[in-house]
Design a protein around this motif. Structure first.
Motif, PDB file in Angstrom:
ATOM      1  N   THR A   1      84.479  50.236  75.609  1.00 34.24           N
ATOM      2  CA  THR A   1      83.785  51.485  75.945  1.00 34.24           C
ATOM      3  C   THR A   1      84.356  52.687  75.201  1.00 34.24           C
ATOM      4  O   THR A   1      83.670  53.690  75.035  1.00 34.24           O
ATOM      5  CB  THR A   1      83.856  51.754  77.457  1.00 34.24           C
TER       6      THR A   1
ATOM      7  N   ASP B   1      89.626  50.871  75.662  1.00 36.40           N
ATOM      8  CA  ASP B   1      89.114  50.746  77.026  1.00 36.40           C
ATOM      9  C   ASP B   1      88.083  49.625  77.031  1.00 36.40           C
ATOM     10  O   ASP B   1      87.138  49.638  76.233  1.00 36.40           O
ATOM     11  CB  ASP B   1      88.472  52.050  77.495  1.00 36.40           C
TER      12      ASP B   1
ATOM     13  N   LYS C   1      85.487  47.144  79.434  1.00 34.21           N
ATOM     14  CA  LYS C   1      84.798  46.950  80.701  1.00 34.21           C
ATOM     15  C   LYS C   1      84.250  45.536  80.759  1.00 34.21           C
ATOM     16  O   LYS C   1      83.511  45.112  79.874  1.00 34.21           O
ATOM     17  CB  LYS C   1      83.659  47.957  80.867  1.00 34.21           C
TER      18      LYS C   1
ATOM     19  N   LYS D   1      86.103  44.214  86.023  1.00 33.71           N
ATOM     20  CA  LYS D   1      87.072  45.312  86.053  1.00 33.71           C
ATOM     21  C   LYS D   1      87.003  46.134  84.772  1.00 33.71           C
ATOM     22  O   LYS D   1      86.347  45.758  83.804  1.00 33.71           O
ATOM     23  CB  LYS D   1      88.488  44.762  86.235  1.00 33.71           C
ATOM     24  N   GLU D   2      87.718  47.256  84.810  1.00 31.76           N
ATOM     25  CA  GLU D   2      87.901  48.087  83.627  1.00 31.76           C
ATOM     26  C   GLU D   2      89.386  48.174  83.341  1.00 31.76           C
ATOM     27  O   GLU D   2      90.190  48.426  84.252  1.00 31.76           O
ATOM     28  CB  GLU D   2      87.310  49.485  83.856  1.00 31.76           C
TER      29      GLU D   2
END
Length: 321
Positions: A220, A228, A230, A234-235
């Motif tokens: 992301t 980051d 995703k 979860k992230e």
């Protein structure tokens, strides 16, 4: 001079078209924006083809390779020798910028000159324009959409995005040169079309923990030092030095549309052409090779599109009579 054919693209299929035109006594010119078989030259240095050498042959010229599946360097030598030993009329490092119709002829403008032709064959492949992630940070210098040599990534934290042959080959090679590799896979598994001798290898490396893999995942955001990610669960944020976004490539659709070639309205963007002649909706412009598949870049290969050369030249000769 007005050529019978100007061939745009000096890859294997463009060379096959030139050979066929030469055999049939037609005047022709091949225009290639880079070196001979430019796309193959820009493949990863250690690449091994999925196809066997005989399936990569053109014009029934034997392709002898050390192993059943030839390497990139063997393919470069094979196609280069064909071009030079047959004295093909090919201009290298000359990019085609525009094709327009003037009365009964086409005007082909390049970075160096302008040529006139009765017919044009577009054999430009699909490797020029990478698909993009479309996320913040993709413009950073650490992000690459092409992969060349694993040595560069030794000792680095490398994220490889994708699940096809190019991504999986890069992940394995970088890991073997000492990189800490993370695979980011949009789907639920490694791609089904990954080379059959490579797929078990990467799955074993993932299962033993040598390569970290996130499935049903998307990046992301990319920063100078992190990613980051995703997933469907979860992230997370991971440390990162380099990103190899190997999520495929696309033909130059803008170039086709400028010539007046119609594309399908759906996401496949398949160019309009006659399946028996390879002639597009623009009379005198033909397509050859992988570009015929639009976004379906896995549909056409050297082995099943080399026949296009004979089909096109046969049509041109028939149209002249």
């Amino acid at each position: 001079m007005i050529y019978d054919i100007v061939i745009i693209g000096g890859g294997p299929i463009g060379i096959a078209c030139g050979l066929e035109a030469q055999k049939k006594g037609l005047s022709y010119l091949i225009l290639e924006k880079g070196p001979i078989v430019n796309s193959l030259y820009n493949y990863p240095v250690n690449m091994q083809f999925f196809s066997s050498s005989e399936r990569l042959e053109i014009d029934e010229i034997p392709f002898i390779s050390k192993e059943a599946k030839p390497s990139r360097i063997e393919a470069l030598e094979y196609y280069r020798r064909i071009a030079t030993s047959n004295n093909l009329n090919i201009h290298l490092f000359e990019k085609v910028e525009n094709v327009s119709k003037n009365d009964d002829f086409f005007s082909v403008k390049t970075s160096k000159d302008t040529y006139q032709a009765k017919n044009v064959i577009v054999a430009t492949g699909f490797y020029d324009i990478p698909n993009k992630l479309g996320i913040p940070g993709e413009e950073l210098a650490k992000v690459a959409h092409y992969y060349k040599d694993p040595h560069f990534y030794a000792g680095q934290k490398v994220a490889v995005v994708g699940a096809s042959n190019s991504a999986i080959d890069a992940a394995l090679e970088c890991w073997r040169k000492g990189a800490e590799v993370t695979l980011i896979i949009r789907g639920k598994s490694v791609g089904d079309r990954v080379k059959y001798w490579v797929r078990p290898d990467v799955i074993n490396r993932i299962e033993e923990g040598s390569i970290k893999a996130y499935y049903n995942a998307n990046i992301t955001q990319i920063t100078a030092t992190t990613l980051d990610i995703k997933t469907d669960q979860k992230e997370i944020t991971i440390d990162n030095d380099f990103v190899l976004a190997l999520i495929g490539y696309r033909p130059n659709f803008t170039f086709l549309e400028k010539m007046g070639i119609r594309l399908s309205d759906n996401e496949k963007r398949i160019p309009s052409y006659h399946e028996e002649t390879m002639e597009t909706n623009v009379k005198g412009i033909f397509l050859a090779g992988v570009i015929c598949g639009g976004m379906e870049t896995h549909k056409w290969f050297i082995e099943n599109s080399r026949i296009h050369a004979k089909m096109i030249v046969k049509t041109i000769l028939e149209n002249q009579n």
